[in-house]
Motif scaffolding. Structure first.
Motif, mmCIF file in Angstrom:
data_model
loop_
_atom_site.group_PDB
_atom_site.id
_atom_site.type_symbol
_atom_site.label_atom_id
_atom_site.label_comp_id
_atom_site.label_asym_id
_atom_site.label_seq_id
_atom_site.Cartn_x
_atom_site.Cartn_y
_atom_site.Cartn_z
ATOM 1 N N ASP A 23 0.851 -1.196 0.000
ATOM 2 C CA ASP A 23 0.000 0.000 0.000
ATOM 3 C C ASP A 23 0.894 1.256 0.000
ATOM 4 N N LEU A 24 0.829 1.997 -1.101
ATOM 5 C CA LEU A 24 1.752 3.135 -1.266
ATOM 6 C C LEU A 24 1.549 4.206 -0.209
ATOM 7 N N ALA A 25 0.290 4.405 0.181
ATOM 8 C CA ALA A 25 0.015 5.424 1.200
ATOM 9 C C ALA A 25 0.653 5.019 2.532
ATOM 10 N N VAL A 26 0.607 3.733 2.848
ATOM 11 C CA VAL A 26 1.228 3.248 4.097
ATOM 12 C C VAL A 26 2.746 3.440 4.018
ATOM 13 N N LEU A 27 3.330 3.084 2.898
ATOM 14 C CA LEU A 27 4.789 3.220 2.741
ATOM 15 C C LEU A 27 5.202 4.692 2.878
ATOM 16 N N LYS A 28 4.384 5.571 2.293
ATOM 17 C CA LYS A 28 4.688 7.008 2.356
ATOM 18 C C LYS A 28 4.599 7.536 3.800
ATOM 19 N N ALA A 29 3.562 7.085 4.510
ATOM 20 C CA ALA A 29 3.402 7.527 5.908
ATOM 21 C C ALA A 29 4.570 7.035 6.760
ATOM 22 N N MET A 30 5.017 5.810 6.509
ATOM 23 C CA MET A 30 6.135 5.259 7.294
ATOM 24 C C MET A 30 7.442 5.993 6.964
ATOM 25 N N GLU A 31 7.510 6.501 5.733
ATOM 26 C CA GLU A 31 8.705 7.240 5.334
ATOM 27 C C GLU A 31 8.691 8.652 5.936
ATOM 28 N N LYS A 32 7.499 9.117 6.250
ATOM 29 C CA LYS A 32 7.369 10.486 6.759
ATOM 30 C C LYS A 32 7.471 10.588 8.298
ATOM 31 N N ALA A 33 6.825 9.667 9.025
ATOM 32 C CA ALA A 33 6.723 9.836 10.488
ATOM 33 C C ALA A 33 8.081 9.650 11.171
ATOM 34 N N PRO A 34 8.467 10.610 12.014
ATOM 35 C CA PRO A 34 9.794 10.581 12.655
ATOM 36 C C PRO A 34 9.837 9.594 13.835
ATOM 37 N N ARG A 35 10.019 8.311 13.530
ATOM 38 C CA ARG A 35 10.004 7.264 14.568
ATOM 39 C C ARG A 35 10.995 7.562 15.708
ATOM 40 N N HIS A 36 12.130 8.212 15.376
ATOM 41 C CA HIS A 36 13.139 8.458 16.413
ATOM 42 C C HIS A 36 12.629 9.405 17.502
ATOM 43 N N LEU A 37 11.570 10.166 17.198
ATOM 44 C CA LEU A 37 11.028 11.065 18.229
ATOM 45 C C LEU A 37 10.003 10.364 19.130
ATOM 46 N N PHE A 38 9.758 9.079 18.884
ATOM 47 C CA PHE A 38 8.802 8.316 19.687
ATOM 48 C C PHE A 38 9.496 7.293 20.588
ATOM 49 N N VAL A 39 10.831 7.266 20.548
ATOM 50 C CA VAL A 39 11.551 6.314 21.404
ATOM 51 C C VAL A 39 12.297 7.101 22.488
ATOM 52 N N PRO A 40 12.626 6.440 23.620
ATOM 53 C CA PRO A 40 13.400 7.145 24.647
ATOM 54 C C PRO A 40 14.734 7.606 24.057
ATOM 55 N N GLU A 41 15.252 8.717 24.573
ATOM 56 C CA GLU A 41 16.474 9.304 24.004
ATOM 57 C C GLU A 41 17.644 8.332 23.932
ATOM 58 N N VAL A 42 17.734 7.454 24.936
ATOM 59 C CA VAL A 42 18.856 6.497 24.936
ATOM 60 C C VAL A 42 18.726 5.469 23.806
ATOM 61 N N MET A 43 17.566 5.409 23.170
ATOM 62 C CA MET A 43 17.313 4.429 22.100
ATOM 63 C C MET A 43 17.407 5.058 20.703
ATOM 64 N N LEU A 44 17.759 6.348 20.641
ATOM 65 C CA LEU A 44 17.761 7.064 19.364
ATOM 66 C C LEU A 44 18.457 6.294 18.239
ATOM 67 N N GLU A 45 19.610 5.753 18.569
ATOM 68 C CA GLU A 45 20.420 5.043 17.564
ATOM 69 C C GLU A 45 19.709 3.820 16.997
ATOM 70 N N GLN A 46 18.833 3.225 17.830
ATOM 71 C CA GLN A 46 18.172 1.983 17.414
ATOM 72 C C GLN A 46 16.791 2.214 16.803
ATOM 73 N N ALA A 47 16.379 3.489 16.720
ATOM 74 C CA ALA A 47 14.983 3.793 16.365
ATOM 75 C C ALA A 47 14.523 3.151 15.065
ATOM 76 N N TYR A 48 15.430 3.004 14.093
ATOM 77 C CA TYR A 48 15.013 2.485 12.777
ATOM 78 C C TYR A 48 15.443 1.037 12.551
ATOM 79 N N GLU A 49 15.788 0.360 13.674
ATOM 80 C CA GLU A 49 16.157 -1.055 13.547
ATOM 81 C C GLU A 49 14.906 -1.920 13.413
ATOM 82 N N ASP A 50 15.153 -3.141 12.954
ATOM 83 C CA ASP A 50 14.070 -4.073 12.640
ATOM 84 C C ASP A 50 13.581 -4.798 13.897
ATOM 85 N N SER A 51 13.161 -4.049 14.914
ATOM 86 C CA SER A 51 12.736 -4.710 16.153
ATOM 87 C C SER A 51 11.867 -3.770 16.986
#
Ligand code: SAM
Length: 214
Positions: A23-51
């Protein structure tokens, strides 16, 4: 400085598209939303890992692929009123807000609800309401919903959620025991419901009146 948009593009291509989300709209939304701002600061480096990652209060932000898979399964077109159970970090909420008209999100742990609500407001998401409470009871005052998503593992489908789903609505929920669940999609047609299995997943528990006991 870390290039988060590059990390996001790679996350979408390697973890999400590669596993079959189309679904292109889903892919676009996932590309846009800043996931790193939703994790604790100590986890910043891992924010885009597959887990999934810990977010405090013994809870997690779901793996990016799981978020994309469940969102695609809701078949959103942009006009829906959506109910989310299990706000957690608010990341899935942000994805839903990109793809629907309004999002109502319930979180059992008040501190998480408060933090997610603040974060979403700061990021400018205006079509979202977050409330602390037992999501297994749904949000009757705002019902019915065109789509309902439950992001914690349920022993069975909570009856109030089926009641609050509108005609032709979709409910996506992991159902099973405490250790593993099957993702179920329910489609409502009048008074009938049709259930489909979408594969195995593992979530933290849905705790509440129509969920697991505390
Ligand atoms: N979607 C979230 C995100 O993007 O960060 C991850 C959700 S986490 C896997 C599951 C969440 O469900 C936890 O925050 C937990 O506290 C919440 N939860 C468990 N039982 C609940 C209930 N009955 N009502 C509302 N939230 C509940």
């Amino acid at each position: 400085m870390i290039d988060y948009s590059d990390k996001r593009r790679r996350m979408v291509r390697e973890q999400i598209e590669a596993r079959g989300v189309r679904d292109l709209a889903v892919l676009k939304a996932m590309e846009k939303a800043p996931r790193h701002l939703f994790v604790p600061e100590v986890m910043l480096e891992q924010a885009y890992e597959d887990s999934p990652l810990p977010i405090g209060s013994k809870q997690t932000i779901s793996q990016p692929y799981t978020v994309a898979f469940m969102t695609e399964a809701l078949e959103l077109t942009g006009n829906e009123k959506v109910l989310e159970i299990g706000t957690g970090s608010g990341y899935q909420t942000a994805i839903l807000a990109e793809l629907s008209k309004e999002v109502y999100s319930l979180e059992r742990i008040p501190e998480l609800a408060k933090l997610a609500s603040k974060r979403l407001a700061e990021l400018g998401y205006k079509n979202v309401q977050v409330r602390a409470g037992d999501g297994t009871l749904g949000w009757p005052e705002a019902a019915p919903f065109a789509a309902i998503i439950v992001t914690a593992g349920a022993p069975e489908i909570p009856e109030p959620l089926l009641e609050q789903l509108e005609d032709r609505g979709r409910l996506v929920i992991p159902v099973g025991d405490k250790y593993s669940q099957t993702m179920i999609r329910v489609r409502k047609r009048g008074q009938e419901t049709a259930r489909e299995s979408l594969g195995p997943f593992r979530f933290v528990e849905l705790i509440g009146e129509h969920g697991h006991r505390e």
